[in-house]
Motif scaffolding. Structure first.
Motif, mmCIF file in Angstrom:
data_model
loop_
_atom_site.group_PDB
_atom_site.id
_atom_site.type_symbol
_atom_site.label_atom_id
_atom_site.label_comp_id
_atom_site.label_asym_id
_atom_site.label_seq_id
_atom_site.Cartn_x
_atom_site.Cartn_y
_atom_site.Cartn_z
ATOM 1 N N ALA A 42 2.552 6.502 -12.312
ATOM 2 C CA ALA A 42 1.326 5.979 -12.939
ATOM 3 C C ALA A 42 1.318 6.272 -14.438
ATOM 4 O O ALA A 42 0.922 5.431 -15.250
ATOM 5 C CB ALA A 42 0.099 6.603 -12.275
ATOM 6 N N PHE A 43 1.827 7.455 -14.776
ATOM 7 C CA PHE A 43 1.899 7.854 -16.191
ATOM 8 C C PHE A 43 2.819 6.891 -16.953
ATOM 9 O O PHE A 43 2.463 6.398 -18.032
ATOM 10 C CB PHE A 43 2.438 9.292 -16.274
ATOM 11 C CG PHE A 43 2.616 9.804 -17.672
ATOM 12 C CD1 PHE A 43 1.581 10.442 -18.332
ATOM 13 C CD2 PHE A 43 3.838 9.665 -18.325
ATOM 14 C CE1 PHE A 43 1.757 10.911 -19.622
ATOM 15 C CE2 PHE A 43 4.015 10.142 -19.609
ATOM 16 C CZ PHE A 43 2.972 10.767 -20.261
ATOM 17 N N LEU A 45 3.643 3.905 -16.062
ATOM 18 C CA LEU A 45 3.021 2.572 -16.075
ATOM 19 C C LEU A 45 1.956 2.487 -17.185
ATOM 20 O O LEU A 45 1.892 1.505 -17.931
ATOM 21 C CB LEU A 45 2.381 2.295 -14.718
ATOM 22 C CG LEU A 45 1.802 0.895 -14.524
ATOM 23 C CD1 LEU A 45 2.931 -0.127 -14.388
ATOM 24 C CD2 LEU A 45 0.922 0.853 -13.278
ATOM 25 N N TRP A 46 1.171 3.539 -17.266
ATOM 26 C CA TRP A 46 0.120 3.579 -18.292
ATOM 27 C C TRP A 46 0.726 3.510 -19.701
ATOM 28 O O TRP A 46 0.283 2.738 -20.542
ATOM 29 C CB TRP A 46 -0.681 4.882 -18.138
ATOM 30 C CG TRP A 46 -1.558 5.183 -19.313
ATOM 31 C CD1 TRP A 46 -2.741 4.596 -19.609
ATOM 32 C CD2 TRP A 46 -1.298 6.119 -20.363
ATOM 33 N NE1 TRP A 46 -3.240 5.109 -20.780
ATOM 34 C CE2 TRP A 46 -2.379 6.046 -21.258
ATOM 35 C CE3 TRP A 46 -0.266 7.029 -20.615
ATOM 36 C CZ2 TRP A 46 -2.450 6.842 -22.408
ATOM 37 C CZ3 TRP A 46 -0.334 7.818 -21.756
ATOM 38 C CH2 TRP A 46 -1.416 7.714 -22.630
ATOM 39 N N LEU A 47 1.792 4.305 -19.888
ATOM 40 C CA LEU A 47 2.432 4.334 -21.202
ATOM 41 C C LEU A 47 3.053 2.974 -21.543
ATOM 42 O O LEU A 47 2.951 2.505 -22.685
ATOM 43 C CB LEU A 47 3.514 5.423 -21.203
ATOM 44 C CG LEU A 47 3.796 6.135 -22.510
ATOM 45 C CD1 LEU A 47 2.532 6.593 -23.201
ATOM 46 C CD2 LEU A 47 4.712 7.318 -22.259
ATOM 47 N N GLY A 48 3.641 2.373 -20.523
ATOM 48 C CA GLY A 48 4.199 1.022 -20.725
ATOM 49 C C GLY A 48 3.097 0.033 -21.078
ATOM 50 O O GLY A 48 3.271 -0.820 -21.950
ATOM 51 N N GLY A 49 1.957 0.211 -20.420
ATOM 52 C CA GLY A 49 0.801 -0.661 -20.677
ATOM 53 C C GLY A 49 0.288 -0.504 -22.094
ATOM 54 O O GLY A 49 -0.093 -1.488 -22.742
#
Lengths: 196, 229
Positions: A42-43, A45-49
């Motif tokens: 999730a981390f 994914l968030w950073l990619g987002g």
């Protein structure tokens, strides 16, 4: 990393995730802890987002039209590097006057300067003024002087202050101002009063 | 962080070839050909340069000017470019220096002017909201999705602006542009380990500033898993 984390008894912190992501390193805890694996996913994914959002924001601001215009502008600017800057010609007449290259102006200036110098030089060499005055005035002045001499009363001896004052008071007045003169208190009256 | 992929290696080789050709043409006095060849490099790096400049100066028009200046400057000083350094790294350094100069100049200017608090809001929101309908039609997103996305981007930009200058630079270069620590080190002139420290701190701070955003990411991840299973 704490010992508890290493032993798999505690979950990894966000700071550890940030470190793992930054260094691209692996952590043994992630292999054994499904929760942390999920959190790390999730981390990531968030950073990619965040990265995607930032890219989108920039792309939204810099539209393809703007980029095309920018490319054309760069090309134009590169072209101008080869050519020296073109100077736009200033209107001829105005330029001549401003810069002092006008023929008329130059001639007027030269003529004025020359006349001044010539006049000054001539004035120094020939005493024109006095010569002319003498020539014209010589016969006339004699006659006039004689006539005027008769009109002028003979110069008297200097009077004292009181006589001068009384003469001044006794002088004829301008008729239009006499009314105003009557209304004004006179020094003469004061002097006379004091004498009495 | 992205490493040196084969595509990147190939692109860099192409850049090196183009840059050498432009240099040779410039030296031979064939300026028109040199410009044509340089246009290839411009087209290849323009978008990326625009993104970097935009994240520095936070204004589209100013980013545009910064990119133009950087390309013109790079062309003028191409003779000093050494092939052992990738062209994009050399060029990005010119661009970043230009952006930093612009930020400094702006700070000096604003010191003497009445603070325009509305300016930032206008730069972030007004222009973006003005043509929301056009973009919705173009992107195929619902108005709600578009607005949510825009709101998120605004929050991220606000959080990013709260980072110290170096942390922000390192984060933008390494995360948004996918540069390695070594490349970021070459671009910023910082030590490689310092770059990693700055990046780590930037991520940690962003994570704290955008805490609610992470919950959304976790929810999204769970949703994806449910769909795949």
């Amino acid at each position: 990393m704490s010992l508890l984390e290493r032993l798999g008894q505690g979950h990894l912190s966000d700071a550890t995730f940030a470190r793992l992501w930054t260094d691209g390193a692996a952590d043994p805890h992630l292999e054994i802890c499904a929760t942390c694996r999920e959190r790390f996913a999730a981390f990531s994914l968030w950073l990619g987002g965040v990265g995607d959002a930032m890219r989108d924001e920039a792309d939204e601001a810099l539209t393809p039209d703007r980029l095309a215009a920018q490319q054309a502008q760069i090309a134009r600017r590169l072209e101008t590097l080869d050519r020296p800057a073109r100077v736009i010609v200033f209107p001829k007449a105005a330029r001549a006057v401003i810069s002092g290259h006008s023929h008329v102006r130059r001639w007027v200036t030269v003529a004025a300067a020359a006349s001044l110098i010539a006049g000054f030089g001539l004035g120094q060499v020939v005493p024109l003024r006095t010569a002319l005055r003498k020539q014209q005035a010589a016969p006339l002045t004699k006659q006039i002087t004689v006539e005027r001499a008769k009109e002028i009363p003979p110069a008297s001896t200097p009077l004292n202050d009181e006589e001068l004052l009384s003469n001044a008071f006794a002088r004829s007045h301008v008729s239009t101002l006499s009314a105003l003169d009557d209304m004004t208190p006179h020094a003469r009256d004061t002097v006379l009063r004091r004498r009495k | 962080m992205a490493g040196s992929s084969p595509a990147l290696v190939a692109a860099r080789e192409a850049d090196a070839v183009a840059a050498s050709a432009v240099k040779a043409l410039q030296a031979a006095g064939e300026q028109a050909e040199a410009r044509d060849r340089y246009a290839e490099l411009v087209a290849r790096h323009q978008r990326r340069a625009g993104r970097i400049a935009y994240h520095y100066v936070r204004d589209a028009a100013e980013a545009d000017e910064a990119v133009q200046d950087a390309f013109v400057k790079a062309y003028q000083h191409l003779a000093t470019f050494r092939e052992e350094l990738p062209f994009d790294v050399w060029f990005t350094r010119i661009l970043i220096n230009g952006c930093l100069d612009r930020i400094k100049a702006r700070t000096r200017r604003e010191r003497w002017l009445v603070p325009m608090s509305a300016r930032g809001a206008a730069g972030d929101g007004t222009t973006a909201e003005r043509d929301v309908t056009e973009r919705v039609a173009a992107g195929g997103l619902s108005p709600e999705q578009t607005l949510l996305g825009r709101e998120r981007r605004r929050e991220i930009a606000a959080a990013l602006s709260r980072l110290p200058e170096r942390q922000r630079s390192v984060f933008v270069l390494s995360h948004v542009e996918g540069r390695t620590s070594k490349e970021v080190s070459a671009l910023t002139g910082l030590n490689e380990s310092t770059v990693r420290v700055h990046l780590f701190r930037a991520i940690r701070k962003l994570r704290a500033l955008l805490a609610h955003d992470i919950a959304g990411a976790q929810g999204e991840l769970k949703g994806r898993r449910r769909v795949t299973s």
